[in-house]
Design a protein around this motif. Sequence first.
Motif, PDB file in Angstrom:
ATOM      1  N   THR A 166       0.824  -1.213   0.000  1.00 49.38           N
ATOM      2  CA  THR A 166       0.000   0.000   0.000  1.00 49.38           C
ATOM      3  C   THR A 166       0.854   1.258   0.000  1.00 49.38           C
ATOM      4  OG1 THR A 166      -0.151  -0.116   2.423  1.00 49.38           O
ATOM      5  CG2 THR A 166      -1.954  -1.089   1.158  1.00 49.38           C
ATOM      6  N   SER A 167       2.002   1.233  -0.621  1.00 51.93           N
ATOM      7  CA  SER A 167       2.856   2.404  -0.658  1.00 51.93           C
ATOM      8  C   SER A 167       2.152   3.548  -1.368  1.00 51.93           C
ATOM      9  CB  SER A 167       4.159   2.078  -1.396  1.00 51.93           C
ATOM     10  OG  SER A 167       4.861   3.257  -1.696  1.00 51.93           O
ATOM     11  N   ILE A 168       1.985   4.657  -0.642  1.00 49.00           N
ATOM     12  CA  ILE A 168       1.303   5.817  -1.232  1.00 49.00           C
ATOM     13  C   ILE A 168       2.106   6.360  -2.403  1.00 49.00           C
ATOM     14  CG2 ILE A 168       0.428   8.135  -0.793  1.00 49.00           C
ATOM     15  CD1 ILE A 168      -1.106   5.905   0.595  1.00 49.00           C
ATOM     16  N   GLU A 169       3.453   6.342  -2.256  1.00 42.83           N
ATOM     17  CA  GLU A 169       4.301   6.844  -3.334  1.00 42.83           C
ATOM     18  C   GLU A 169       4.101   6.028  -4.594  1.00 42.83           C
ATOM     19  OE1 GLU A 169       9.036   7.587  -4.310  1.00 42.83           O
ATOM     20  OE2 GLU A 169       8.376   6.926  -2.318  1.00 42.83           O
ATOM     21  N   LEU A 170       4.028   4.693  -4.440  1.00 41.53           N
ATOM     22  CA  LEU A 170       3.826   3.841  -5.606  1.00 41.53           C
ATOM     23  C   LEU A 170       2.471   4.100  -6.224  1.00 41.53           C
ATOM     24  CD1 LEU A 170       4.509   1.607  -7.529  1.00 41.53           C
ATOM     25  CD2 LEU A 170       3.714  -0.045  -5.822  1.00 41.53           C
ATOM     26  N   ARG A 171       1.448   4.267  -5.393  1.00 40.25           N
ATOM     27  CA  ARG A 171       0.110   4.497  -5.929  1.00 40.25           C
ATOM     28  C   ARG A 171       0.069   5.786  -6.748  1.00 40.25           C
ATOM     29  NH1 ARG A 171      -3.975   1.269  -4.102  1.00 40.25           N
ATOM     30  NH2 ARG A 171      -3.447  -0.144  -2.421  1.00 40.25           N
ATOM     31  N   LYS A 172       0.837   6.793  -6.318  1.00 38.61           N
ATOM     32  CA  LYS A 172       0.875   8.034  -7.088  1.00 38.61           C
ATOM     33  C   LYS A 172       1.539   7.788  -8.435  1.00 38.61           C
ATOM     34  CE  LYS A 172       0.874  11.209  -3.139  1.00 38.61           C
ATOM     35  NZ  LYS A 172       1.654  12.203  -2.370  1.00 38.61           N
ATOM     36  N   ASP A 173       2.659   7.019  -8.420  1.00 34.26           N
ATOM     37  CA  ASP A 173       3.326   6.704  -9.685  1.00 34.26           C
ATOM     38  C   ASP A 173       2.439   5.845 -10.563  1.00 34.26           C
ATOM     39  OD1 ASP A 173       5.536   8.086  -8.895  1.00 34.26           O
ATOM     40  OD2 ASP A 173       6.620   6.334  -8.153  1.00 34.26           O
ATOM     41  N   PHE A 174       1.797   4.893  -9.938  1.00 34.89           N
ATOM     42  CA  PHE A 174       0.924   3.979 -10.678  1.00 34.89           C
ATOM     43  C   PHE A 174      -0.203   4.754 -11.346  1.00 34.89           C
ATOM     44  CE2 PHE A 174      -1.701  -0.152 -10.260  1.00 34.89           C
ATOM     45  CZ  PHE A 174      -1.265  -0.546 -11.509  1.00 34.89           C
ATOM     46  N   GLY A 175      -0.576   5.868 -10.742  1.00 36.61           N
ATOM     47  CA  GLY A 175      -1.637   6.690 -11.291  1.00 36.61           C
ATOM     48  C   GLY A 175      -1.301   7.294 -12.630  1.00 36.61           C
ATOM     49  N   LEU A 176      -0.012   7.323 -12.981  1.00 33.12           N
ATOM     50  CA  LEU A 176       0.372   7.863 -14.277  1.00 33.12           C
ATOM     51  C   LEU A 176      -0.180   7.032 -15.415  1.00 33.12           C
ATOM     52  CD1 LEU A 176       4.096   8.751 -13.542  1.00 33.12           C
ATOM     53  CD2 LEU A 176       2.169  10.334 -13.716  1.00 33.12           C
ATOM     54  N   ASP A 200      -6.393   5.831  -1.374  1.00 35.47           N
ATOM     55  CA  ASP A 200      -5.467   6.587  -0.524  1.00 35.47           C
ATOM     56  C   ASP A 200      -4.842   5.750   0.584  1.00 35.47           C
ATOM     57  OD1 ASP A 200      -7.650   6.178   1.033  1.00 35.47           O
ATOM     58  OD2 ASP A 200      -8.174   8.290   1.296  1.00 35.47           O
ATOM     59  N   GLY A 201      -5.032   4.430   0.530  1.00 36.04           N
ATOM     60  CA  GLY A 201      -4.401   3.580   1.525  1.00 36.04           C
ATOM     61  C   GLY A 201      -5.137   3.467   2.835  1.00 36.04           C
ATOM     62  N   THR A 202      -6.340   4.024   2.929  1.00 36.00           N
ATOM     63  CA  THR A 202      -7.103   3.926   4.172  1.00 36.00           C
ATOM     64  C   THR A 202      -7.442   2.468   4.460  1.00 36.00           C
ATOM     65  OG1 THR A 202      -9.140   4.339   2.912  1.00 36.00           O
ATOM     66  CG2 THR A 202      -8.106   6.226   3.995  1.00 36.00           C
ATOM     67  N   ALA A 203      -7.511   2.136   5.742  1.00 37.03           N
ATOM     68  CA  ALA A 203      -7.680   0.734   6.155  1.00 37.03           C
ATOM     69  C   ALA A 203      -9.131   0.293   6.163  1.00 37.03           C
ATOM     70  CB  ALA A 203      -7.057   0.520   7.533  1.00 37.03           C
ATOM     71  N   LYS A 204     -10.041   1.218   6.410  1.00 35.99           N
ATOM     72  CA  LYS A 204     -11.447   0.856   6.549  1.00 35.99           C
ATOM     73  C   LYS A 204     -12.244   1.285   5.313  1.00 35.99           C
ATOM     74  CE  LYS A 204     -11.106  -0.654  10.835  1.00 35.99           C
ATOM     75  NZ  LYS A 204     -11.406  -2.052  11.223  1.00 35.99           N
ATOM     76  N   PRO A 205     -13.248   0.511   4.932  1.00 38.72           N
ATOM     77  CA  PRO A 205     -14.061   0.866   3.758  1.00 38.72           C
ATOM     78  C   PRO A 205     -14.774   2.197   3.918  1.00 38.72           C
ATOM     79  CG  PRO A 205     -14.441  -1.421   4.409  1.00 38.72           C
ATOM     80  CD  PRO A 205     -13.641  -0.792   5.495  1.00 38.72           C
ATOM     81  N   ASP A 206     -14.838   2.913   2.825  1.00 43.68           N
ATOM     82  CA  ASP A 206     -15.619   4.154   2.773  1.00 43.68           C
ATOM     83  C   ASP A 206     -17.091   3.802   2.948  1.00 43.68           C
ATOM     84  OD1 ASP A 206     -17.266   6.235   1.423  1.00 43.68           O
ATOM     85  OD2 ASP A 206     -15.304   7.150   1.086  1.00 43.68           O
ATOM     86  N   PRO A 207     -17.829   4.559   3.780  1.00 46.98           N
ATOM     87  CA  PRO A 207     -19.255   4.249   3.990  1.00 46.98           C
ATOM     88  C   PRO A 207     -20.052   4.162   2.693  1.00 46.98           C
ATOM     89  CG  PRO A 207     -18.505   5.867   5.585  1.00 46.98           C
ATOM     90  CD  PRO A 207     -17.378   5.680   4.627  1.00 46.98           C
ATOM     91  N   ALA A 208     -19.700   4.998   1.701  1.00 48.01           N
ATOM     92  CA  ALA A 208     -20.436   5.005   0.439  1.00 48.01           C
ATOM     93  C   ALA A 208     -20.231   3.712  -0.348  1.00 48.01           C
ATOM     94  CB  ALA A 208     -20.008   6.205  -0.410  1.00 48.01           C
TER      95      ALA A 208
END
Length: 285
Positions: free
Chosen positions: A19-29, A230-238
């Motif tokens: 869940t690396s946030i940095e990787l997720r940002k790169d992956f977003g490219l 964004d790497g949050t651990a719990k599901p978004d209510p929506a």
Amino acid sequence: MVPRWSRALTHLSKLRSFTSIELRKDFGLIHRQSYAAVAPAPADSPDKSLPTKPKVSLDKLFWSKPCSLALAPDSPLRVEDPMFEGIKRIVLKLMLFYSKQSKSIRGANVIYRRILYQVDKPAIYEVFNLEKTFKMTFSLLVLHMWLCLRRLKAEGKEGVELGQYVYEIYNHDVELRVSKAGVNLLLMKWMKELEKIFYGNIVAYDAALLPEAKQDELTEVIWRNIFSDDGTAKPDPAAFRTVQAMTRYVRREVSCLSLTDKEAMFSGNFMFTSLENSSPDTVRR
């Protein structure tokens, strides 16, 4: 020699999902849309005469009793080895067409085609109301790879070896998908990062099914690996109902695959639960 995917899982056995946030940002490219955001509900069509698809009731899906996913002997979807006779069979035998390795490679190709059939079809995106992006497809691809590799591993060394062939086919397919998405420079870098995500996700899915796992651990893992941006651990209510529905789907497929016999698994003569025209009845077999 222990196959690479199995050996890597041993080394990563104490890790959580990648869940690396940095990787997720790169992956977003690769695709700048949300990694796994639940797609917004479609606006009402101004033309009321146009047919509309019935709304999927997620709360009613994937409660049915698990059953084998093996295809019936007379199913037109079955893939069988050609049965040649005479000189043709002798020639093919000399060319090692009937060798254990050749049979494994053919079986692995069919298995991967079953995975693609489930992941590339619109149904899974429609049922779970997901955007079809590169990231989402990759996440679902990893999930269904894990389902198959887990079942094959239960057959011991022979299953692990077959799983290695499936993994190599998957790896080649992902490389083509990354190139098609427009990433031609630094391709090896992206493949290494995607490989880390693959192994991290698989370890997390395995850990979530251990007897000592928390009751909601699989739900949280599915949220992090597929839905969270964004790497949050719990599901978004929506998205909570959707994540719960996918958790039930995954648990049911795990049970169904465990009921699927070895021959069906090794030959690829099985199909994941159909999500076409999903309703409480159509997801049953």
